[in-house]
Design an enzyme around this catalytic site. Structure first.
Site, PDB file in Angstrom:
ATOM      1  N   MET A  43     -39.045  27.788  12.476  1.00  0.00           N
ATOM      2  CA  MET A  43     -38.838  27.763  13.926  1.00  0.00           C
ATOM      3  C   MET A  43     -40.197  27.830  14.628  1.00  0.00           C
ATOM      4  O   MET A  43     -41.052  28.640  14.276  1.00  0.00           O
ATOM      5  CB  MET A  43     -37.996  28.957  14.381  1.00  0.00           C
ATOM      6  CG  MET A  43     -36.544  28.934  13.940  1.00  0.00           C
ATOM      7  SD  MET A  43     -35.595  27.515  14.517  1.00  0.00           S
ATOM      8  CE  MET A  43     -35.721  27.659  16.300  1.00  0.00           C
ATOM      9  N   ASP A  97     -26.823  22.877  17.380  1.00  0.00           N
ATOM     10  CA  ASP A  97     -27.225  24.280  17.441  1.00  0.00           C
ATOM     11  C   ASP A  97     -26.022  25.178  17.676  1.00  0.00           C
ATOM     12  O   ASP A  97     -25.446  25.193  18.766  1.00  0.00           O
ATOM     13  CB  ASP A  97     -28.256  24.468  18.562  1.00  0.00           C
ATOM     14  CG  ASP A  97     -29.585  23.827  18.199  1.00  0.00           C
ATOM     15  OD1 ASP A  97     -30.179  24.248  17.190  1.00  0.00           O
ATOM     16  OD2 ASP A  97     -30.015  22.903  18.921  1.00  0.00           O
ATOM     17  N   GLY A 108     -32.629  30.266  20.345  1.00  0.00           N
ATOM     18  CA  GLY A 108     -31.707  30.695  21.400  1.00  0.00           C
ATOM     19  C   GLY A 108     -31.576  29.710  22.543  1.00  0.00           C
ATOM     20  O   GLY A 108     -30.493  29.578  23.118  1.00  0.00           O
ATOM     21  N   ASP A 137     -38.549  23.074  14.509  1.00  0.00           N
ATOM     22  CA  ASP A 137     -37.560  23.058  15.599  1.00  0.00           C
ATOM     23  C   ASP A 137     -38.045  23.974  16.715  1.00  0.00           C
ATOM     24  O   ASP A 137     -38.261  25.166  16.496  1.00  0.00           O
ATOM     25  CB  ASP A 137     -36.217  23.557  15.038  1.00  0.00           C
ATOM     26  CG  ASP A 137     -35.093  23.573  16.074  1.00  0.00           C
ATOM     27  OD1 ASP A 137     -35.291  23.049  17.189  1.00  0.00           O
ATOM     28  OD2 ASP A 137     -34.017  24.122  15.742  1.00  0.00           O
ATOM     29  N   MET A 144     -24.676  28.781  18.184  1.00  0.00           N
ATOM     30  CA  MET A 144     -25.162  30.106  18.609  1.00  0.00           C
ATOM     31  C   MET A 144     -23.976  30.993  18.948  1.00  0.00           C
ATOM     32  O   MET A 144     -23.014  30.538  19.574  1.00  0.00           O
ATOM     33  CB  MET A 144     -26.064  29.968  19.836  1.00  0.00           C
ATOM     34  CG  MET A 144     -27.236  29.015  19.649  1.00  0.00           C
ATOM     35  SD  MET A 144     -28.357  29.079  21.048  1.00  0.00           S
ATOM     36  CE  MET A 144     -29.395  27.632  20.715  1.00  0.00           C
ATOM     37  N   SER A 166     -31.872  17.249  19.038  1.00  0.00           N
ATOM     38  CA  SER A 166     -30.973  18.389  19.234  1.00  0.00           C
ATOM     39  C   SER A 166     -29.985  18.068  20.338  1.00  0.00           C
ATOM     40  O   SER A 166     -30.370  17.822  21.493  1.00  0.00           O
ATOM     41  CB  SER A 166     -31.763  19.645  19.601  1.00  0.00           C
ATOM     42  OG  SER A 166     -30.849  20.636  20.025  1.00  0.00           O
ATOM     43  N   GLY A 191     -35.825  23.768  25.471  1.00  0.00           N
ATOM     44  CA  GLY A 191     -36.793  23.657  26.550  1.00  0.00           C
ATOM     45  C   GLY A 191     -37.885  24.710  26.578  1.00  0.00           C
ATOM     46  O   GLY A 191     -38.586  24.849  27.580  1.00  0.00           O
ATOM     47  N   HIS A 199     -28.804  17.002  15.347  1.00  0.00           N
ATOM     48  CA  HIS A 199     -28.999  18.438  15.134  1.00  0.00           C
ATOM     49  C   HIS A 199     -28.086  19.198  16.091  1.00  0.00           C
ATOM     50  O   HIS A 199     -28.145  19.010  17.302  1.00  0.00           O
ATOM     51  CB  HIS A 199     -30.483  18.766  15.408  1.00  0.00           C
ATOM     52  CG  HIS A 199     -30.871  20.187  15.208  1.00  0.00           C
ATOM     53  ND1 HIS A 199     -31.290  20.685  13.984  1.00  0.00           N
ATOM     54  CD2 HIS A 199     -30.951  21.221  16.071  1.00  0.00           C
ATOM     55  CE1 HIS A 199     -31.594  21.966  14.110  1.00  0.00           C
ATOM     56  NE2 HIS A 199     -31.385  22.331  15.379  1.00  0.00           N
ATOM     57  N   HIS A 216     -27.376  23.806  12.596  1.00  0.00           N
ATOM     58  CA  HIS A 216     -28.334  24.919  12.602  1.00  0.00           C
ATOM     59  C   HIS A 216     -27.584  26.165  13.061  1.00  0.00           C
ATOM     60  O   HIS A 216     -27.287  26.312  14.245  1.00  0.00           O
ATOM     61  CB  HIS A 216     -29.489  24.569  13.554  1.00  0.00           C
ATOM     62  CG  HIS A 216     -30.509  25.648  13.707  1.00  0.00           C
ATOM     63  ND1 HIS A 216     -31.497  25.601  14.678  1.00  0.00           N
ATOM     64  CD2 HIS A 216     -30.720  26.815  13.026  1.00  0.00           C
ATOM     65  CE1 HIS A 216     -32.252  26.673  14.580  1.00  0.00           C
ATOM     66  NE2 HIS A 216     -31.809  27.429  13.598  1.00  0.00           N
ATOM     67  N   MET A 248     -27.279  29.656  14.126  1.00  0.00           N
ATOM     68  CA  MET A 248     -27.962  30.848  14.653  1.00  0.00           C
ATOM     69  C   MET A 248     -26.881  31.887  14.924  1.00  0.00           C
ATOM     70  O   MET A 248     -26.520  32.169  16.072  1.00  0.00           O
ATOM     71  CB  MET A 248     -28.730  30.479  15.928  1.00  0.00           C
ATOM     72  CG  MET A 248     -30.002  29.688  15.630  1.00  0.00           C
ATOM     73  SD  MET A 248     -30.600  28.787  17.054  1.00  0.00           S
ATOM     74  CE  MET A 248     -29.597  27.303  16.903  1.00  0.00           C
TER      75      MET A 248
HETATM   76  C1  DX5 Z   1     -33.453  26.501  19.818  1.00  0.00           C
HETATM   77  C2  DX5 Z   1     -32.735  25.412  19.069  1.00  0.00           C
HETATM   78  C3  DX5 Z   1     -33.379  24.101  19.168  1.00  0.00           C
HETATM   79  C4  DX5 Z   1     -33.449  23.553  20.567  1.00  0.00           C
HETATM   80  C5  DX5 Z   1     -34.694  22.721  20.632  1.00  0.00           C
HETATM   81  O1  DX5 Z   1     -32.987  27.735  19.438  1.00  0.00           O
HETATM   82  O2  DX5 Z   1     -32.674  25.742  17.690  1.00  0.00           O
HETATM   83  O3  DX5 Z   1     -32.791  23.146  18.300  1.00  0.00           O
HETATM   84  O4  DX5 Z   1     -32.356  22.758  20.940  1.00  0.00           O
HETATM   85  O5  DX5 Z   1     -34.887  22.299  21.926  1.00  0.00           O
HETATM   86  P1  DX5 Z   1     -36.293  21.783  22.441  1.00  0.00           P
HETATM   87  O6  DX5 Z   1     -36.663  20.595  21.604  1.00  0.00           O
HETATM   88  O7  DX5 Z   1     -36.034  21.460  23.854  1.00  0.00           O
HETATM   89  O8  DX5 Z   1     -37.272  22.917  22.253  1.00  0.00           O
HETATM   90 ZN    ZN Z   2     -32.007  24.111  16.333  1.00  0.00          ZN
END
Ligand code: DX5
Ligand code: ZN
Length: 223
Positions: A135, A33, A140, A173, A35, A8, A143, A31, A64, A66
């Site tokens: 998920m 993200d 969101g 994920d 948002m 990611s 970490g 990947h 991805h 969101m």
């Molecule tokens: C969270 C994202 C993830 C995130 C994963 O909403 O969809 O892709 O970046 O990060 P880690 O691997 O740190 O949980």
């Molecule tokens: Zn993601």
């Protein structure tokens, strides 16, 4: 297809995304993200950033989304060059048409399921998608801690996919690391997103390789 690792980029250096992609040559996908500060509280990046990175990165982009109203916005991510586009079933007005539209643009279509959303009501979408994303954190933020409570749903998705047949990938994920990836592979996942685990490592590409070998040792699918 075997095991695939999709780091990611949320955990990468946003000022140097091209350089960050070259640090993980062993990654199967990047990947990204997306948002929108509505579907999730956080705000990240949109189609222009994906377009810029897709032009210079060796790996294909796994977007991805969101975001609210993916029915309206997903096409521009395909136009931007994303090869896989994941929408959330919780946000889609008409997931069947949306998946068909994404495929019609030549991208892989994928549906994502949040931790508190049941999978059964969406089982009928299987013929329309190329991947299911379960998920393993609340979407969101990167970490966060892995939610073991999501593993039964990964196993359920694996059963549905096996019953259905065809080449549908099963992605997890959120909180995926050397500590948690084996459980995901045992439950039937075959594509693994990892942000902080990869970019928090001293050698991100070595971490991609370690994640892959851990998953391969515990996979359900034939080698
Ligand atoms: C969270 C994202 C993830 C995130 C994963 O909403 O969809 O892709 O970046 O990060 P880690 O691997 O740190 O949980
Ligand atoms: Zn993601």
């Amino acid at each position: 297809m075997g095991i695939q690792i999709a780091p990611s980029m949320l955990s990468a250096d946003f000022a140097n995304l091209e350089a960050e992609a070259t640090r993980i040559p062993g990654a199967d996908w990047l990947h990204m993200d997306v948002m929108d500060n509505h579907f999730v509280p956080n705000l990240t990046l949109g189609a222009p950033v994906i377009e810029a990175l897709s032009k210079v990165a060796a790996q294909p982009i796994d977007a991805h989304l969101m975001i609210d109203d993916p029915d309206r916005w997903a096409p521009q991510f395909a136009e931007a060059g994303a090869k896989s586009i994941t929408f959330h079933v919780e946000a889609a007005r008409d997931p069947l048409t949306l998946a068909r539209n994404i495929r019609a643009q030549g991208a892989r279509a994928s549906m994502a399921i949040k931790p508190d959303t049941a999978l059964e009501p969406y089982a009928g979408l299987l013929p329309e998608v190329d991947m299911i994303l379960i998920m393993t954190v609340e979407p969101g933020f990167g970490g966060q801690s892995f939610m073991d409570s999501c593993l039964p749903k990964v196993a359920q998705a694996r059963e549905l996919i096996d019953q259905h047949g065809g080449d549908i990938w099963l992605q997890v994920d959120g909180g995926v690391s050397l500590e948690t990836i084996e459980r995901c592979a045992e439950a039937g996942a075959d594509m693994f997103v990892a942000g902080s685990a990869v970019f928090g490592a001293d050698d991100p590409d070595a971490m991609v390789a370690s994640l892959r070998s851990h998953a391969e040792r515990h996979t359900q699918s034939p080698a």
